[in-house]
Write a protein that holds these residues in place. Structure first.
Motif, PDB file in Angstrom:
ATOM      1  N   ALA A   1       0.842  -1.192   0.000  1.00  0.00           N
ATOM      2  CA  ALA A   1       0.000   0.000   0.000  1.00  0.00           C
ATOM      3  C   ALA A   1       0.877   1.242   0.000  1.00  0.00           C
ATOM      4  N   PRO A   2       0.333   2.389  -0.425  1.00  0.00           N
ATOM      5  CA  PRO A   2       1.091   3.631  -0.307  1.00  0.00           C
ATOM      6  C   PRO A   2       1.567   3.840   1.122  1.00  0.00           C
ATOM      7  N   GLY A   3       2.829   4.232   1.250  1.00  0.00           N
ATOM      8  CA  GLY A   3       3.435   4.411   2.571  1.00  0.00           C
ATOM      9  C   GLY A   3       4.326   3.262   2.972  1.00  0.00           C
ATOM     10  N   ASP A   4       4.188   2.105   2.316  1.00  0.00           N
ATOM     11  CA  ASP A   4       5.076   0.979   2.594  1.00  0.00           C
ATOM     12  C   ASP A   4       6.491   1.300   2.134  1.00  0.00           C
ATOM     13  N   ARG A   5       7.463   0.776   2.890  1.00  0.00           N
ATOM     14  CA  ARG A   5       8.857   0.802   2.449  1.00  0.00           C
ATOM     15  C   ARG A   5       9.255  -0.624   2.080  1.00  0.00           C
ATOM     16  N   VAL A   6       9.958  -0.743   0.960  1.00  0.00           N
ATOM     17  CA  VAL A   6      10.316  -2.056   0.439  1.00  0.00           C
ATOM     18  C   VAL A   6      11.804  -2.132   0.146  1.00  0.00           C
ATOM     19  N   VAL A   7      12.290  -3.374   0.074  1.00  0.00           N
ATOM     20  CA  VAL A   7      13.686  -3.641  -0.286  1.00  0.00           C
ATOM     21  C   VAL A   7      13.727  -4.001  -1.764  1.00  0.00           C
ATOM     22  N   LEU A   8      14.685  -3.437  -2.471  1.00  0.00           N
ATOM     23  CA  LEU A   8      14.816  -3.651  -3.908  1.00  0.00           C
ATOM     24  C   LEU A   8      16.068  -4.462  -4.210  1.00  0.00           C
ATOM     25  N   ASP A   9      15.982  -5.270  -5.235  1.00  0.00           N
ATOM     26  CA  ASP A   9      17.133  -6.039  -5.707  1.00  0.00           C
ATOM     27  C   ASP A   9      17.964  -5.121  -6.612  1.00  0.00           C
ATOM     28  N   GLU A  10      19.095  -4.635  -6.090  1.00  0.00           N
ATOM     29  CA  GLU A  10      19.896  -3.658  -6.838  1.00  0.00           C
ATOM     30  C   GLU A  10      20.410  -4.198  -8.163  1.00  0.00           C
ATOM     31  N   SER A  11      20.610  -5.503  -8.230  1.00  0.00           N
ATOM     32  CA  SER A  11      21.142  -6.072  -9.478  1.00  0.00           C
ATOM     33  C   SER A  11      20.119  -6.007 -10.611  1.00  0.00           C
ATOM     34  N   THR A  12      18.842  -5.778 -10.272  1.00  0.00           N
ATOM     35  CA  THR A  12      17.801  -5.741 -11.303  1.00  0.00           C
ATOM     36  C   THR A  12      17.413  -4.324 -11.702  1.00  0.00           C
ATOM     37  N   LEU A  13      17.948  -3.320 -11.011  1.00  0.00           N
ATOM     38  CA  LEU A  13      17.476  -1.954 -11.221  1.00  0.00           C
ATOM     39  C   LEU A  13      17.889  -1.416 -12.588  1.00  0.00           C
ATOM     40  N   GLU A  14      16.919  -0.840 -13.283  1.00  0.00           N
ATOM     41  CA  GLU A  14      17.160  -0.104 -14.517  1.00  0.00           C
ATOM     42  C   GLU A  14      16.684   1.322 -14.287  1.00  0.00           C
ATOM     43  N   ASP A  15      16.697   2.137 -15.330  1.00  0.00           N
ATOM     44  CA  ASP A  15      16.293   3.532 -15.171  1.00  0.00           C
ATOM     45  C   ASP A  15      14.870   3.645 -14.638  1.00  0.00           C
ATOM     46  N   LYS A  16      13.980   2.786 -15.133  1.00  0.00           N
ATOM     47  CA  LYS A  16      12.576   2.928 -14.778  1.00  0.00           C
ATOM     48  C   LYS A  16      11.942   1.640 -14.264  1.00  0.00           C
ATOM     49  N   LYS A  17      12.737   0.602 -14.049  1.00  0.00           N
ATOM     50  CA  LYS A  17      12.183  -0.682 -13.616  1.00  0.00           C
ATOM     51  C   LYS A  17      13.037  -1.300 -12.512  1.00  0.00           C
ATOM     52  N   GLY A  18      12.464  -2.272 -11.814  1.00  0.00           N
ATOM     53  CA  GLY A  18      13.198  -2.990 -10.788  1.00  0.00           C
ATOM     54  C   GLY A  18      12.346  -4.076 -10.170  1.00  0.00           C
ATOM     55  N   LEU A  19      12.947  -4.817  -9.217  1.00  0.00           N
ATOM     56  CA  LEU A  19      12.243  -5.893  -8.534  1.00  0.00           C
ATOM     57  C   LEU A  19      12.216  -5.636  -7.027  1.00  0.00           C
ATOM     58  N   ILE A  20      11.062  -5.909  -6.419  1.00  0.00           N
ATOM     59  CA  ILE A  20      10.898  -5.802  -4.973  1.00  0.00           C
ATOM     60  C   ILE A  20      11.121  -7.181  -4.371  1.00  0.00           C
ATOM     61  N   THR A  21      12.008  -7.267  -3.382  1.00  0.00           N
ATOM     62  CA  THR A  21      12.315  -8.563  -2.780  1.00  0.00           C
ATOM     63  C   THR A  21      11.733  -8.730  -1.374  1.00  0.00           C
ATOM     64  N   ASP A  22      11.471  -7.622  -0.675  1.00  0.00           N
ATOM     65  CA  ASP A  22      11.023  -7.759   0.712  1.00  0.00           C
ATOM     66  C   ASP A  22      10.316  -6.496   1.156  1.00  0.00           C
ATOM     67  N   LEU A  23       9.594  -6.612   2.270  1.00  0.00           N
ATOM     68  CA  LEU A  23       8.879  -5.507   2.887  1.00  0.00           C
ATOM     69  C   LEU A  23       9.575  -5.113   4.185  1.00  0.00           C
ATOM     70  N   VAL A  24       9.853  -3.828   4.356  1.00  0.00           N
ATOM     71  CA  VAL A  24      10.388  -3.337   5.626  1.00  0.00           C
ATOM     72  C   VAL A  24       9.238  -3.382   6.645  1.00  0.00           C
ATOM     73  N   PRO A  25       9.456  -3.923   7.862  1.00  0.00           N
ATOM     74  CA  PRO A  25       8.368  -4.030   8.838  1.00  0.00           C
ATOM     75  C   PRO A  25       7.624  -2.708   9.023  1.00  0.00           C
ATOM     76  N   ARG A  26       6.291  -2.796   9.030  1.00  0.00           N
ATOM     77  CA  ARG A  26       5.456  -1.602   9.119  1.00  0.00           C
ATOM     78  C   ARG A  26       5.340  -1.089  10.546  1.00  0.00           C
ATOM     79  N   LYS A  27       5.263   0.228  10.681  1.00  0.00           N
ATOM     80  CA  LYS A  27       4.925   0.841  11.968  1.00  0.00           C
ATOM     81  C   LYS A  27       3.449   0.589  12.274  1.00  0.00           C
ATOM     82  N   ASN A  28       2.626   0.694  11.250  1.00  0.00           N
ATOM     83  CA  ASN A  28       1.194   0.408  11.356  1.00  0.00           C
ATOM     84  C   ASN A  28       0.640   0.227   9.955  1.00  0.00           C
ATOM     85  N   GLU A  29      -0.621  -0.153   9.881  1.00  0.00           N
ATOM     86  CA  GLU A  29      -1.289  -0.306   8.593  1.00  0.00           C
ATOM     87  C   GLU A  29      -2.760  -0.029   8.780  1.00  0.00           C
ATOM     88  N   PHE A  30      -3.381   0.577   7.773  1.00  0.00           N
ATOM     89  CA  PHE A  30      -4.822   0.822   7.835  1.00  0.00           C
ATOM     90  C   PHE A  30      -5.488  -0.073   6.806  1.00  0.00           C
TER      91      PHE A  30
END
Length: 320
Positions: free
Chosen positions: A43-72
């Protein structure tokens, strides 16, 4: 590298990465274990971990979710799954109006209970407070009741500007989600707070007095607060998540027997009834909550709102 979810759906998300680039990222393996069980994994507001080896100018892969403070979260009836609306909030602002769309206090009571359950600070925003219906006695009493039990209630008007300074100062340097029915003016409020943000606003349905859905998915935006609203100070910012308008807000994760714990005015009496925690608060002798209702300590409309929500939770038949 990490990034901030701005918006997205299913398996493609717009991510503001820590290198300042905006990328459209998909989930590696299409499943994010930390968010299993939700209709939407992020959801908007989430922080995620990205796979740096996959990053391009406008694309990438999400590998994990940073633990949330809260969620609605709300329960999505159509999908039969919980739906994430926003994450890591400082405030949840529940937007309502005195009329057009009709004032629905039970919608607000449910959103307040969900916020209490999630540990999020809620604020009630009454938009269109310049209309004559805002002076209706029953409406004014309901706003006062929420204030008396400790909720911050702001009376504002995106049209006249009333109360917008107080709202802007509260939003400054915070991450806030706006939630409410279609047509309450969430997008209009954002447009007034920052002239550089122009969001499409919807006309109300003439037949039903309801709004049209102009926001189809939640989106996080960084806004520059209008200087005239913050005492002439320059460069003050706020992060706002504009969520899609919802006609029915259904609770998620709260059991009927526990709902009183998330009503601030009820919770001090829970466990103090003659039948202790087994009391249903619907007719038992020695019920502390019913006694508080009869003495006027708990507002009768709030009790009726709680009782009807309990009935709907038990029967599965939810009203709008």
């Amino acid at each position: 590298m990490q990034g901030l979810i701005l918006n997205g759906s299913k398996n493609v998300f717009e991510v503001e990465c820590d290198d300042k680039a905006i990328r459209f990222c998909s989930l590696k393996g299409k499943i994010l274990k930390a968010s299993e069980g939700y209709y939407n994994p992020l959801a908007p507001g989430d922080r995620v971990v990205l796979d740096e080896s996959t990053l391009e100018d406008k694309k990438g892969l999400i590998t994990d979710l940073v633990p949330r403070k809260n969620e609605f979260v709300r329960w999505n009836v159509k999908k039969r799954e919980p739906q994430l609306l926003a994450a890591n909030l400082d405030y949840l602002m529940i937007v309502t109006t005195p009329d057009t769309p009709p004032f629905r206090p039970r919608f607000i009571d449910r959103a307040l209970a969900q916020a209490e359950y999630e540990g999020i600070t809620p604020v009630i925003i009454c938009n269109k407070y310049d209309v004559p219906q805002s002076r209706d006695e029953a409406f004014m009493e309901r706003l006062s009741t929420w204030e008396e039990i400790g909720y911050n209630v702001l009376r504002v008007s995106a049209k006249s500007g009333e109360g917008m300074e107080e709202l802007a100062l509260l939003l400054e340097n915070k991450l806030t989600a706006l939630v409410g029915q279609s047509g309450v003016g969430k997008s209009s409020l954002i447009n007034v707070l920052d002239n550089s943000v122009v969001l499409k606003t919807g006309s109300l349905s003439q037949k039903y007095g309801r709004g049209t859905h102009t926001t189809t998915k939640g989106s996080l935006m960084h806004i520059q607060l209008k200087e005239s609203l913050v005492g002439g100070l320059k460069g003050l910012t706020a992060d706002i998540i504009d969520t899609p308008g919802v006609r029915r807000f259904l609770l998620n994760g709260i059991e009927a027997k526990d709902l009183a714990l998330y009503y601030r005015d009820f919770s001090p009496y829970v466990g103090k009834c003659s039948f202790g925690m087994s009391c249903s608060h619907t007719g038992e002798k020695g019920c502390a909550i019913l006694s508080a209702v009869n003495s006027g300590t708990i507002n009768k409309d709030r009790y009726e709102s709680w009782a009807r929500t309990i009935d709907e939770m038990k029967t599965g038949r939810w009203e709008e």
